[in-house]
Enzyme design. Sequence first.
Site, PDB file in Angstrom:
ATOM      1  N   HIS A 195      -0.813 -55.318 -28.165  1.00 54.83           N
ATOM      2  CA  HIS A 195      -0.463 -53.924 -28.491  1.00 54.83           C
ATOM      3  C   HIS A 195       0.504 -53.802 -29.665  1.00 54.83           C
ATOM      4  O   HIS A 195       0.834 -52.694 -30.092  1.00 54.83           O
ATOM      5  CB  HIS A 195       0.069 -53.190 -27.255  1.00 54.83           C
ATOM      6  CG  HIS A 195       1.452 -53.549 -26.813  1.00 54.83           C
ATOM      7  ND1 HIS A 195       2.535 -52.763 -27.123  1.00 54.83           N
ATOM      8  CD2 HIS A 195       1.941 -54.570 -26.081  1.00 54.83           C
ATOM      9  CE1 HIS A 195       3.630 -53.297 -26.584  1.00 54.83           C
ATOM     10  NE2 HIS A 195       3.285 -54.399 -25.951  1.00 54.83           N
ATOM     11  N   CYS A 319      18.889 -49.015 -22.413  1.00 52.77           N
ATOM     12  CA  CYS A 319      19.432 -48.312 -21.253  1.00 52.77           C
ATOM     13  C   CYS A 319      19.418 -49.266 -20.059  1.00 52.77           C
ATOM     14  O   CYS A 319      18.364 -49.687 -19.624  1.00 52.77           O
ATOM     15  CB  CYS A 319      18.563 -47.111 -20.962  1.00 52.77           C
ATOM     16  SG  CYS A 319      19.508 -45.755 -20.321  1.00 52.77           S
TER      17      CYS A 319
HETATM   18  N1  PLP Z   1       8.946 -60.217 -27.405  1.00 55.45           N
HETATM   19  C1  PLP Z   1       9.245 -59.382 -28.411  1.00 55.45           C
HETATM   20  C2  PLP Z   1       9.921 -59.918 -29.633  1.00 55.45           C
HETATM   21  C3  PLP Z   1       8.933 -58.021 -28.314  1.00 55.45           C
HETATM   22  O1  PLP Z   1       9.250 -57.201 -29.311  1.00 55.45           O
HETATM   23  C4  PLP Z   1       8.299 -57.556 -27.140  1.00 55.45           C
HETATM   24  C5  PLP Z   1       8.003 -56.135 -26.968  1.00 55.45           C
HETATM   25  O2  PLP Z   1       8.662 -55.271 -27.520  1.00 55.45           O
HETATM   26  C6  PLP Z   1       7.987 -58.481 -26.140  1.00 55.45           C
HETATM   27  C7  PLP Z   1       8.324 -59.798 -26.302  1.00 55.45           C
HETATM   28  C8  PLP Z   1       7.296 -58.059 -24.893  1.00 55.45           C
HETATM   29  O3  PLP Z   1       5.931 -57.864 -25.111  1.00 55.45           O
HETATM   30  P1  PLP Z   1       5.079 -57.032 -24.058  1.00 55.45           P
HETATM   31  O4  PLP Z   1       5.383 -55.599 -24.327  1.00 55.45           O
HETATM   32  O5  PLP Z   1       3.661 -57.389 -24.353  1.00 55.45           O
HETATM   33  O6  PLP Z   1       5.531 -57.461 -22.728  1.00 55.45           O
END
Ligand code: PLP
Length: 374
Positions: A195, A319
Site C-alpha cells: 500500500h 498519539c
Molecule cells: N515500516 C515503515 C518504515 C513504515 O512507514 C510503515 C508504515 O507506515 C510500516 C513499516 C508498516 O507497514 P504496514 O502499514 O504495511 O504495516
Amino acid sequence: MIYLDNGATTPLDGDVLEAMLPYLKENYGNAQSQHGAGRASANALISARDKVAELLGCRADEVYFVSSGTEAGNTALKGVCLNRGKGRIVISSIEHPALYESALDMQKLGFEVTFVDPDKNGVVSAKSVESALTDDTVFCAVMSANNETGVIQPVEEIAKVCRERGIFYYTDSVQTAGCCALPTATVDGLGISAHKFYGPKGVGALYIKNGSKFSRLISGGMQERGLRGGTSNVAGAVGLAYALEKAVKERQKNNAHVKTVRDGFLDRVLKEIPCAKLNGCKDLLLPGHANVTFDGCDGENILFMLDLKGVCVSTGSACSAGAVAPSRSLISMGLGEREAKSAVRFTFGKYNTREEADLVVEELKKAVNIIKRT
Ligand code: PLP
C-alpha cells in the site's frame, strides 16, 4: 481533497485493481485446494512470487508473502531472535514501531537491546552501528529510509559491517520500495508493503536470505513453505507484484515528477514562512518527503486547520495512550520536545500536482499566521 500523506498510504492504482479483480471474483479458489480452481490460484501465487523475486533480485523461495510491513518486521526480528534463544538486538532509535516494539517485546523475554541514534541530519552511520555491535549480537535493523523525515540510510555500509561479523541484518524498505533500488543482495532480510507503492492494503513481502535460520510466528497450514500459516491472499499477492513491477518501470518518471512538486513546495515554504525549517538532510531525502518544523506552532493545530480545508498531512507526533507524544525519530535527531511537536510531514505522490502544492503553501501561510496571532 488534496492528499499529501502518501507516506502513510497511497491510493490504489487502477491498473493494479484490474490485475487483482479476477482473483477476487471468478478465480476465488483456495491456493491450497487440489482441484482446478485451487490450482489456478496456486499458479497465480507462483507467478506473483516469481515476479517479486525477479524485481527484488533474489530467488522465489526467499520471498514470503505476509500481511504488512509490520508483519515482515515482526517476523524477521522475532523469528531470528527466537531461533537463537538469547543475545543482543541492535536497532536504530528511528525504526518504525514494527521493529521498535518488537525489540521491546524481546527485551521482556530476556534479550538485550541497544538503540543507535542518528546524527542531527537523521542519518544512522555505519560507524555508530559498528560501535554498538557486540560478540553476542544476533540481530541488527536499520531501515532503508525513515518514514517521518524521509532520510535515506547508508544500508550497504551497515550491511557490510554486519556481514563481517556474521550478524543477521534486516532493513525495513517499506518507504523506499518503488522509488529506490532495493538492497536485497547485501542484506539478510528486507520488508516491503504494497500500500506504499499504489498497491492494496493488507499485503507485504518479506525477503529472507536462503540458509538464514528463523522461527515461524504464525503456526497453521503449510502456506509459505510452512513458515506462515493462513489461507493465501492471492489477489493481494498479485496486486503487490503488479504494483511493484509498475513502480519499478515508472520509477524515473515518477521520481522526477514527485521531486519537482516537492522541491517547488519546499522552496516556497522555507522562503515564505519565516518560522519553517526542514528536518533531515535535504540531499538524502526520498523524492516525496518534506518534514518541516514550524517554530512556535503546534503541528497538530496546523494539521487540523489544513484538514478543514481538505488537505491531508500528518504530524511528527504519535498519539499514544491518549496523549500526544513527540516523535521518537525527531527527538533522537536532537530536536527539543517543542520543536518536535511543531513538525508536520508532507509526503507527495505520483498523483499530486504543482497546482496542489501551491494551494497548500497558501493554506499553510494562513494557518501559521492564525496560530501565531492566537
Ligand atoms: N515500516 C515503515 C518504515 C513504515 O512507514 C510503515 C508504515 O507506515 C510500516 C513499516 C508498516 O507497514 P504496514 O502499514 O504495511 O504495516
